[in-house]
Scaffold this motif. Structure first.
Motif, mmCIF file in Angstrom:
data_model
loop_
_atom_site.group_PDB
_atom_site.id
_atom_site.type_symbol
_atom_site.label_atom_id
_atom_site.label_comp_id
_atom_site.label_asym_id
_atom_site.label_seq_id
_atom_site.Cartn_x
_atom_site.Cartn_y
_atom_site.Cartn_z
ATOM 1 N N TYR A 102 19.381 5.317 -78.590
ATOM 2 C CA TYR A 102 18.491 4.253 -78.122
ATOM 3 C C TYR A 102 17.536 4.716 -77.020
ATOM 4 O O TYR A 102 16.608 3.978 -76.669
ATOM 5 N N LEU A 103 17.753 5.896 -76.469
ATOM 6 C CA LEU A 103 16.895 6.357 -75.374
ATOM 7 C C LEU A 103 15.429 6.392 -75.803
ATOM 8 O O LEU A 103 14.531 6.020 -75.039
ATOM 9 N N ARG A 104 15.182 6.825 -77.023
ATOM 10 C CA ARG A 104 13.810 6.924 -77.520
ATOM 11 C C ARG A 104 13.144 5.549 -77.634
ATOM 12 O O ARG A 104 11.907 5.435 -77.620
ATOM 13 N N GLN A 105 13.968 4.485 -77.723
ATOM 14 C CA GLN A 105 13.416 3.141 -77.858
ATOM 15 C C GLN A 105 13.186 2.462 -76.512
ATOM 16 O O GLN A 105 12.240 1.675 -76.362
ATOM 17 N N TYR A 106 14.051 2.773 -75.536
ATOM 18 C CA TYR A 106 14.002 2.020 -74.283
ATOM 19 C C TYR A 106 13.393 2.788 -73.107
ATOM 20 O O TYR A 106 12.991 2.166 -72.120
ATOM 21 N N VAL A 107 13.341 4.105 -73.181
ATOM 22 C CA VAL A 107 12.764 4.874 -72.074
ATOM 23 C C VAL A 107 11.247 4.779 -72.140
ATOM 24 O O VAL A 107 10.624 5.047 -73.179
ATOM 25 N N THR A 108 10.654 4.391 -71.034
ATOM 26 C CA THR A 108 9.204 4.209 -70.965
ATOM 27 C C THR A 108 8.478 5.505 -71.326
ATOM 28 O O THR A 108 8.777 6.567 -70.779
ATOM 29 N N GLY A 109 7.531 5.400 -72.251
ATOM 30 C CA GLY A 109 6.723 6.553 -72.637
ATOM 31 C C GLY A 109 7.340 7.434 -73.698
ATOM 32 O O GLY A 109 6.710 8.400 -74.148
ATOM 33 N N ASP A 118 8.759 8.666 -77.404
ATOM 34 C CA ASP A 118 8.299 8.501 -78.776
ATOM 35 C C ASP A 118 9.440 7.915 -79.600
ATOM 36 O O ASP A 118 10.453 8.584 -79.833
ATOM 37 N N PRO A 119 9.339 6.680 -80.058
ATOM 38 C CA PRO A 119 10.446 6.036 -80.798
ATOM 39 C C PRO A 119 10.777 6.706 -82.120
ATOM 40 O O PRO A 119 11.818 6.420 -82.713
ATOM 41 N N THR A 120 9.919 7.611 -82.582
ATOM 42 C CA THR A 120 10.205 8.307 -83.835
ATOM 43 C C THR A 120 10.878 9.659 -83.615
ATOM 44 O O THR A 120 11.262 10.316 -84.586
ATOM 45 N N ASP A 121 11.012 10.063 -82.359
ATOM 46 C CA ASP A 121 11.593 11.370 -82.039
ATOM 47 C C ASP A 121 13.070 11.208 -81.699
ATOM 48 O O ASP A 121 13.438 10.750 -80.615
ATOM 49 N N TRP A 122 13.949 11.626 -82.611
ATOM 50 C CA TRP A 122 15.387 11.478 -82.398
ATOM 51 C C TRP A 122 15.945 12.511 -81.426
ATOM 52 O O TRP A 122 17.077 12.357 -80.957
ATOM 53 N N ASN A 123 15.209 13.534 -81.122
ATOM 54 C CA ASN A 123 15.711 14.614 -80.271
ATOM 55 C C ASN A 123 15.368 14.444 -78.795
ATOM 56 O O ASN A 123 15.939 15.119 -77.937
ATOM 57 N N HIS A 124 14.451 13.527 -78.506
ATOM 58 C CA HIS A 124 14.023 13.328 -77.118
ATOM 59 C C HIS A 124 13.820 11.839 -76.862
ATOM 60 O O HIS A 124 13.436 11.096 -77.777
ATOM 61 N N PRO A 125 14.076 11.397 -75.632
ATOM 62 C CA PRO A 125 14.577 12.207 -74.514
ATOM 63 C C PRO A 125 16.083 12.468 -74.623
ATOM 64 O O PRO A 125 16.824 11.654 -75.168
ATOM 65 N N THR A 126 16.486 13.594 -74.090
ATOM 66 C CA THR A 126 17.913 13.916 -74.011
ATOM 67 C C THR A 126 18.501 13.258 -72.774
ATOM 68 O O THR A 126 17.762 12.760 -71.907
#
Length: 308
Positions: free
Chosen positions: A226-233, A235-243
């Protein structure tokens, strides 16, 4: 009316006197025994080593959680045996995760022959680095333990510090001994820091380094996907970031690698262990590429350095 008042006062005085007399009759001085006062036994090298540690640091050392027994009489006049035990099922450190409380589920008592060598390890590696402000009520030495907390090397209960690996010390590498040192000190510092009000403002800064990155959902105990969805900025399509490292955590929760640290307490403990295991150059070599980790590192390191 005065007569009734006089009679009432007399009755109260008699009852008070009766209560005082009853207290004197039911007083049991032996029940106030100090279970944490050790006695020397020069004929037993292990008991003598534990006593010497107690005399030097005023910290009793035990090899069993049952530290004594005593014959007593209950309120009905029945004799029974009282067993005094250390309290391992409660820690001042609060919840170890979102779903469990810190507790030692089971342990293996220390093999007595290895205790003197382990006490020498504590003298050389733990006691010189333990601040006077940090209180250790007693130490329970064990060979192995399983804790629903953070790690199985050490655990701070209500009236004892449980330390594991007694029999294994001789077979540990220098790297493993250094890691164990960090684990033991982490328990002592982490418990103190999270229960000292003067650090509250700095700890809020520490927590908010990561929390501010996810304003709409608490970043603690978050599924890492869920980090990719809730962390500001992000990319919701990037499963590898943010770590987890990119949002300021040293790693995922120790009990579940798919989630961020389950609580602020766990976050503090993970940082305490790293700070107390590595020097600054070593820490930077491991995490220097993560600015949010380094920001949190300096906040907590500053707190640790104030504890004397």
């Amino acid at each position: 009316m005065k007569t009734y008042k006089y009679i009432f006062a007399t009755v109260l005085a008699a009852l008070a006197l009766s209560a005082c007399q009853e207290e004197e009759i039911t007083e049991f001085p032996d029940y106030t025994k100090n279970w944490f006062e050790l006695q020397d036994n020069p004929d037993d090298s292990v008991a003598h080593a534990m006593y010497q540690f107690y005399k030097d640091y005023n910290i009793p050392v035990f090899a069993n959680d049952t530290i004594g027994q005593q014959q007593r009489v209950d309120v009905f006049g029945h004799e029974y045996t009282h067993y005094e035990t250390l309290t391992l099922s409660y820690s001042m450190g609060g919840g170890a995760s979102a779903y469990t409380e810190p507790v030692v589920d089971n342990f293996v008592c220390a093999t007595r022959q290895y205790i003197p060598a382990f006490l020498r390890y504590l003298r050389a590696n733990i006691m010189p680095l333990t601040p006077k402000k940090v209180h250790i009520h007693s130490i329970l030495l064990v060979d192995q333990m399983y804790s629903r907390s953070f790690g199985n090397d050490a655990f701070k209960g209500l009236n004892t510090l449980v330390i594991s690996n007694v029999a294994n010390l001789a077979n540990m590498s220098d790297k493993e001994k250094k890691a164990m040192q960090g684990s033991i000190l982490r328990v002592l510092y982490g418990d103190y820091i999270t229960h000292t009000d003067e650090y509250n403002a700095k700890l809020e800064r520490f927590y908010n380094v990561s929390r501010d990155l996810s304003p709409s959902k608490d970043i603690y105990n978050m599924y890492t996907g869920y980090l990719r969805q809730y962390v500001t900025g992000a990319d919701p399509t990037d499963w590898n970031h943010p770590t987890v490292e990119e949002v300021g955590f040293l790693g995922p929760d120790p009990s579940n690698s798919y989630y961020t640290p389950a609580s602020t307490f766990m976050d503090i403990m993970m940082y305490c262990q790293a700070i107390l295991t590595y020097d600054e150059a070593e820490f930077e070599a491991l995490y220097g590429q993560y600015p949010y980790i380094m920001e949190k590192y300096h906040i907590l390191k500053e707190i640790i350095e104030t504890i004397q």
